[in-house]
Design a protein around this motif. Sequence first.
Motif, PDB file in Angstrom:
ATOM      1  N   GLU A 146      -0.843   2.877   6.818  1.00  0.00           N
ATOM      2  CA  GLU A 146      -2.140   2.858   6.302  1.00  0.00           C
ATOM      3  C   GLU A 146      -2.415   4.388   5.521  1.00  0.00           C
TER       4      GLU A 146
ATOM      5  N   CYS B 231      -0.749   3.687   2.165  1.00  0.00           N
ATOM      6  CA  CYS B 231      -1.534   3.132   1.392  1.00  0.00           C
ATOM      7  C   CYS B 231      -2.687   3.873   0.799  1.00  0.00           C
ATOM      8  N   ARG B 232      -3.121   4.597   1.696  1.00  0.00           N
ATOM      9  CA  ARG B 232      -4.352   5.863   1.395  1.00  0.00           C
ATOM     10  C   ARG B 232      -3.911   6.711   0.103  1.00  0.00           C
TER      11      ARG B 232
ATOM     12  N   THR C 293      -1.170   6.520  -1.666  1.00  0.00           N
ATOM     13  CA  THR C 293      -0.813   6.049  -2.856  1.00  0.00           C
ATOM     14  C   THR C 293      -1.932   5.091  -3.544  1.00  0.00           C
TER      15      THR C 293
ATOM     16  N   GLY D  21      -3.004   2.482  -2.922  1.00  0.00           N
ATOM     17  CA  GLY D  21      -2.534   1.029  -2.640  1.00  0.00           C
ATOM     18  C   GLY D  21      -1.961   0.762  -4.091  1.00  0.00           C
ATOM     19  N   GLU D  22      -1.442   1.833  -4.782  1.00  0.00           N
ATOM     20  CA  GLU D  22      -0.610   1.414  -6.105  1.00  0.00           C
ATOM     21  C   GLU D  22       0.802   1.362  -5.961  1.00  0.00           C
TER      22      GLU D  22
ATOM     23  N   ILE E 177       5.962  -1.389  -2.717  1.00  0.00           N
ATOM     24  CA  ILE E 177       6.728  -1.490  -1.467  1.00  0.00           C
ATOM     25  C   ILE E 177       7.913  -2.523  -1.246  1.00  0.00           C
TER      26      ILE E 177
ATOM     27  N   TYR F  36      -0.437  -2.357   4.633  1.00  0.00           N
ATOM     28  CA  TYR F  36      -0.534  -1.783   3.098  1.00  0.00           C
ATOM     29  C   TYR F  36      -1.515  -2.940   2.572  1.00  0.00           C
ATOM     30  N   ARG F  37      -2.162  -2.497   1.513  1.00  0.00           N
ATOM     31  CA  ARG F  37      -3.145  -3.451   0.885  1.00  0.00           C
ATOM     32  C   ARG F  37      -2.754  -3.780  -0.442  1.00  0.00           C
ATOM     33  N   PHE F  38      -2.286  -4.913  -0.904  1.00  0.00           N
ATOM     34  CA  PHE F  38      -1.555  -5.210  -1.852  1.00  0.00           C
ATOM     35  C   PHE F  38      -2.672  -5.720  -2.830  1.00  0.00           C
TER      36      PHE F  38
ATOM     37  N   GLN G 184       4.253  -6.042  -6.173  1.00  0.00           N
ATOM     38  CA  GLN G 184       4.064  -4.987  -5.422  1.00  0.00           C
ATOM     39  C   GLN G 184       4.960  -4.922  -4.353  1.00  0.00           C
TER      40      GLN G 184
END
Length: 596
Positions: free
Chosen positions: A403, A406-407, A409, A411-412, A415, A430-432, A437
Amino acid sequence: MAVLQGLSGKDNKMVSKSGSSPQDALRRADSGGKSSLKAGAQIIVDTLIEQGVDTMFGYTGGVVLPLFDRLYDAPIKFIIPRHEQGGCHMADAYARASGKVGVVVATSGPGACNLVTGLATAMMDSVPIVALTGQVRTELIGNDAFQEADTTGITRPVTKYNCIVKDAGDLARTVREAFYIASTGRQGPVLIDLPVDVEVAMCRTDGPDEMKLPGYRVRTKGHAKQISMAAKAINKSEQPVLYVGGGVISANASEELRALAEKAHLPVTTTLLGLGSYDQSQPCSLDMLGMHGTAYANYAVQECDLLIAVGARFDDRVTGKVNTFAPNAKIVHIDIDPASISKNVHVDIPVVGDAKAIMAELVKEVEFRERKVWFKRIAEWKKKFPLRYDKNSSTIKPQYVVEELCRQTKGEAIITTGVGQNQMWAAQFYRFSRPRQLISSGGLGTMGYGLPAAIGAQVAMPDATVIDIDGDSGFNMTMAELSTAVQYELPIKVCILNNGYMGMVRQWQELFYGKRYAMSYLSNPDYASVASALGAVGITVDKTADVAGAVKKMLGAKRPCVVDFRIEREENVWPMVPAGKSLDEMNGLDILERLI
Ligand SMILES: Cc1ncc(C[n+]2csc(CCOP(=O)(O)OP(=O)(O)O)c2C)c(N)n1
Ligand SMILES: [Mg+2]
């Protein structure tokens, strides 16, 4: 598919089989215009350039020396891994990150054998690679010559297509065919085996060079009637679910997917390889389904009345017990590979062709429907069973690390992952938001993929932040590749979720083998010291309070950087559908509920 071996290059004149020495032959070679006299190795390099290759990965050896000699002056960037397996994963991740064909070269015998895991990884995940392997002289084949291996025999089951070229006149055409086969239809790895005498043979290049692939047909346009049937089924459905796989990413069809989901108002769940094809921040996203998918995706699939599968193959990690999978659903399956239709699960409406073209047609025929009851039900599941972890723990939780990545970066980042718990936590936390990605070995589940994959992705995308979220045991398998990242100044980041176990194996042993942790423990090196010995930055983190600072430092590092996160040793991945159970028989939901 038959091998090309034996197809003649009659229209091309072989002038000399082998020069007095390979170097002499190559020096005599003219690398000029089209109808000139060229050495086989030069023809290969010229054809690679013609195919748009500007980057290659590979390792040298006796029988590829003529080819490497020609590559020496070629306008192609060349990355040398520390092991051919690493080179193959690099080419694979280069392809996944860029959408281009990855190219890897290895010598005969041990070099070619070391490609096998990489080829199988690419084959299972439909990744376009062209592998070039050296082979002993044609007259020695079958003699147990030095460094001889039956490369085409060994790699046949792990390639989409392979062949040995015995006539330099066939080289240009064969290389073109390899790129065509690798990158069309259901993509995959193609291998060309190159005896060293063919590499040095002088050959006129004025013959016809069109491809000869009479048995290879790719269907791209979907059948209009089937598309209409699919659209009607969607328009009628009260409880539909779109189930999306890596095929949508290979087909560059994310835009069409978004348009379809939006216009027809469909909830979207993806496989591991499908993550990123649909923006997970969209309200219609159900995130990942399957063994470690979300409860809301799995329940939705089990209760849907229509399942629209796109570029997915109903893998057992997705379906759970096949005969209770989506029991009430009519199934639409859109796929480029006719062999995937009704292979594991009976399909009611197949549409064979390119996902991009088919969804573009489908979107014209679908209508918006509110489906209030269905979306309300999904919202309830989402509220009741979000992915959670214990935020008050004194030990570092792996989910928190992901998390935080993700925060910071936004989410960009790109990975890559190892295999096991680390891979699942990366997929869950991670939120894609965009295709290409997440780069992960899905089908084969190859430990050791993460680090070389990060290198391949960074080579393809020099300006991107590339992070390998890895396991300790997986990292152990290919960690020598850190030295490759150092040599080529690739600022990759490695986050080892170090639980000191083969964590996923330990989880199965805890749940299904009475906590008998048979051979799932390794003594690990100090990764920060390994990193600095190899020329990278190394950081160790053993307190939750230090995680955010370490991530910040890592993201700011100009050199390759390894962070060893000493995480909670016996953390489990939840939810979990035990192998062979139905998707709605998830373990761990009680634990997730208690964590509110
Ligand atoms: C090359 C290879 N060998 C064995 C396995 C079987 N396997 C799957 S997960 C796993 C443990 C992975 O341990 P680690 O890399 O530390 O990741 P963790 O699950 O702890 O996050 C093993 C041995 C595999 N997937 N690949
Ligand atoms: Mg581990």
